[in-house]
Design an enzyme around this catalytic site. Structure first.
Site, PDB file in Angstrom:
ATOM      1  CG  HIS A  32      -2.968   1.152  -2.446  1.00 52.64           C
ATOM      2  ND1 HIS A  32      -1.506   0.903  -2.548  1.00 52.64           N
ATOM      3  CD2 HIS A  32      -3.443   0.394  -3.649  1.00 52.64           C
ATOM      4  CE1 HIS A  32      -1.213   0.220  -3.443  1.00 52.64           C
ATOM      5  NE2 HIS A  32      -2.489  -0.285  -4.257  1.00 52.64           N
ATOM      6  CG  LEU A  39      -2.180  -1.156   1.211  1.00 56.58           C
ATOM      7  CD1 LEU A  39      -2.897  -0.847   2.601  1.00 56.58           C
ATOM      8  CD2 LEU A  39      -2.629  -1.421   0.083  1.00 56.58           C
ATOM      9  CD  GLN A  43      -4.754  -8.378 -11.133  1.00 56.41           C
ATOM     10  OE1 GLN A  43      -5.667  -8.407 -10.766  1.00 56.41           O
ATOM     11  NE2 GLN A  43      -3.947  -6.952 -11.403  1.00 56.41           N
ATOM     12  CB  VAL A  82      -1.465   9.648  -5.422  1.00 57.87           C
ATOM     13  CG1 VAL A  82      -0.681  10.309  -4.438  1.00 57.87           C
ATOM     14  CG2 VAL A  82      -2.902   9.758  -4.882  1.00 57.87           C
TER      15      VAL A  82
HETATM   16  P1  AMP Z   1      -3.049  -2.231  -7.317  1.00 51.25           P
HETATM   17  O1  AMP Z   1      -2.778  -2.559  -5.832  1.00 51.25           O
HETATM   18  O2  AMP Z   1      -2.060  -1.664  -7.974  1.00 51.25           O
HETATM   19  O3  AMP Z   1      -4.070  -3.299  -7.986  1.00 51.25           O
HETATM   20  O4  AMP Z   1      -4.149  -0.992  -7.108  1.00 51.25           O
HETATM   21  C1  AMP Z   1      -5.396  -0.910  -6.222  1.00 51.25           C
HETATM   22  C2  AMP Z   1      -5.928   0.426  -6.813  1.00 51.25           C
HETATM   23  O5  AMP Z   1      -5.330   1.401  -6.254  1.00 51.25           O
HETATM   24  C3  AMP Z   1      -6.440   0.432  -8.103  1.00 51.25           C
HETATM   25  O6  AMP Z   1      -7.916   1.149  -8.119  1.00 51.25           O
HETATM   26  C4  AMP Z   1      -5.407   1.783  -8.877  1.00 51.25           C
HETATM   27  O7  AMP Z   1      -6.069   2.312  -9.745  1.00 51.25           O
HETATM   28  C5  AMP Z   1      -5.074   2.472  -7.506  1.00 51.25           C
HETATM   29  N1  AMP Z   1      -4.012   2.930  -7.298  1.00 51.25           N
HETATM   30  C6  AMP Z   1      -2.830   2.704  -7.888  1.00 51.25           C
HETATM   31  N2  AMP Z   1      -1.847   3.604  -7.863  1.00 51.25           N
HETATM   32  C7  AMP Z   1      -2.555   4.635  -7.711  1.00 51.25           C
HETATM   33  C8  AMP Z   1      -2.302   6.179  -7.624  1.00 51.25           C
HETATM   34  N3  AMP Z   1      -0.967   6.528  -7.944  1.00 51.25           N
HETATM   35  N4  AMP Z   1      -3.080   6.926  -7.526  1.00 51.25           N
HETATM   36  C9  AMP Z   1      -4.488   6.742  -7.491  1.00 51.25           C
HETATM   37  N5  AMP Z   1      -4.929   5.225  -7.216  1.00 51.25           N
HETATM   38  C10 AMP Z   1      -3.946   4.525  -7.332  1.00 51.25           C
END
Ligand code: AMP
Length: 285
Positions: free
Chosen positions: A37, A33, A61, A176
């Site tokens: 997140h 995280l 995936q 972010v």
């Molecule tokens: P992940 O753990 O990479 O599968 O991401 C989980 C969620 O966090 C997904 O909805 C991503 O789009 C979101 N997420 C990942 N990186 C960012 C970021 N830099 N800014 C905003 N949301 C993010």
């Protein structure tokens, strides 16, 4: 904060929260995280939701040869972040809890998954849509929060929810970024110091596109060529998978930006594949 490993526990805890008339907000993640997140968690908490976070590195995936095995899994610090940010329930299933011996049912969102990342990761969105459908069935949230960082994923999940009449709302939150503009990502930790420095070229290129579009240059091939020039000139860039300008809903390529467009790219810096995007409006500056 509660931590559940089984589907039964999640169902019982969410049912009790719902009995107390709480709205259920859900943030699906693969863990490791970071501030991206946290922005989704914060939004769910601010929306007054009973906030559920899932941490699951979803094997279906990942393509063969991708980073499934080496994907970071810092569970203790993830749980601490969740606790600090006032998450109510964290779901940490083992792979066998979500997937039986054999999966014969998959969710395929057509068309929207053919281009952009789908072209380079053919089974990726089938895995994402399937695991999200499973998690939505387990958690049964009122709202699920996704990041704009994964723009194609957000469009695909919205379409799945609409097509399958799933009773939840999808909220997409802004990307972010680090101070130099690099989108925060769990995969940034794979980068060497030089690669990390170079990775700023991605957002520089996207910003250049934004500026050009605002100044009235709206022909996609010209904008893409300029972005390509910036990225290809960066020493540790190994490969550009794609740089595309597409419609924000259909994800179909646009020859020209007339209203809003999604400018999306995937670049390999060393062995690390990074994605990013911005939504650009023509002549709005
Ligand atoms: P992940 O753990 O990479 O599968 O991401 C989980 C969620 O966090 C997904 O909805 C991503 O789009 C979101 N997420 C990942 N990186 C960012 C970021 N830099 N800014 C905003 N949301 C993010």
């Amino acid at each position: 904060m509660k931590v559940a490993k089984t589907i039964t526990e999640v169902r019982d805890i969410v049912k009790a929260a719902r009995g107390g008339r709480e709205k259920v907000g859900f943030v699906p993640t693969m863990g490791a995280l970071h501030a991206g997140h946290v922005s989704l968690i914060r939004r769910s908490v601010e929306d007054g939701c009973f906030t559920v976070v899932s941490i699951f590195v979803n094997p279906t995936q990942f393509e063969p040869g991708e980073d499934f095995e080496k994907y970071p899994r810092p569970l203790d610090s993830d749980l601490k972040i969740c606790e600090d940010k006032k998450v109510d329930l964290v779901f940490v299933p083992a792979a066998g809890e979500l997937y039986g011996k054999e999966t014969l049912t998959w969710v395929n969102v057509e068309k929207l998954t053919a281009g952009l990342c789908g072209r380079f990761r053919p089974g990726h969105f089938r895995g994402v849509a399937t695991v999200c459908a499973k998690l939505f069935n387990i958690v049964q949230p009122d709202v699920a929060y996704f990041g704009q960082k994964d723009a194609q994923q957000a469009v695909v999940i919205k379409k799945m929810v609409a097509d399958l009449n799933m009773p939840l709302e999808i909220v997409v939150c802004p990307t972010v970024r680090e101070p130099d503009g690099l989108a925060v990502s769990s995969r940034n930790q794979y980068l060497s110091p030089q690669q990390r420095k170079d990775a700023a070229c991605i957002y520089n290129a996207l910003q250049k596109c934004e500026q050009m579009a605002k100044s009235g240059i709206t022909h996609s091939p010209q904008l893409i060529a300029e972005m390509q020039k910036i990225i290809a000139a960066t020493p540790t860039v190994k490969q550009i998978d794609y740089i595309e300008i597409v419609d924000t809903q259909s994800l179909q390529p646009l020859d020209k930006i007339t209203d809003k467009a999604l400018v999306a790219l995937a670049v390999k810096i060393g062995a690390t594949r990074l994605i990013d995007n911005v939504i650009v409006s023509a002549g709005s500056g």
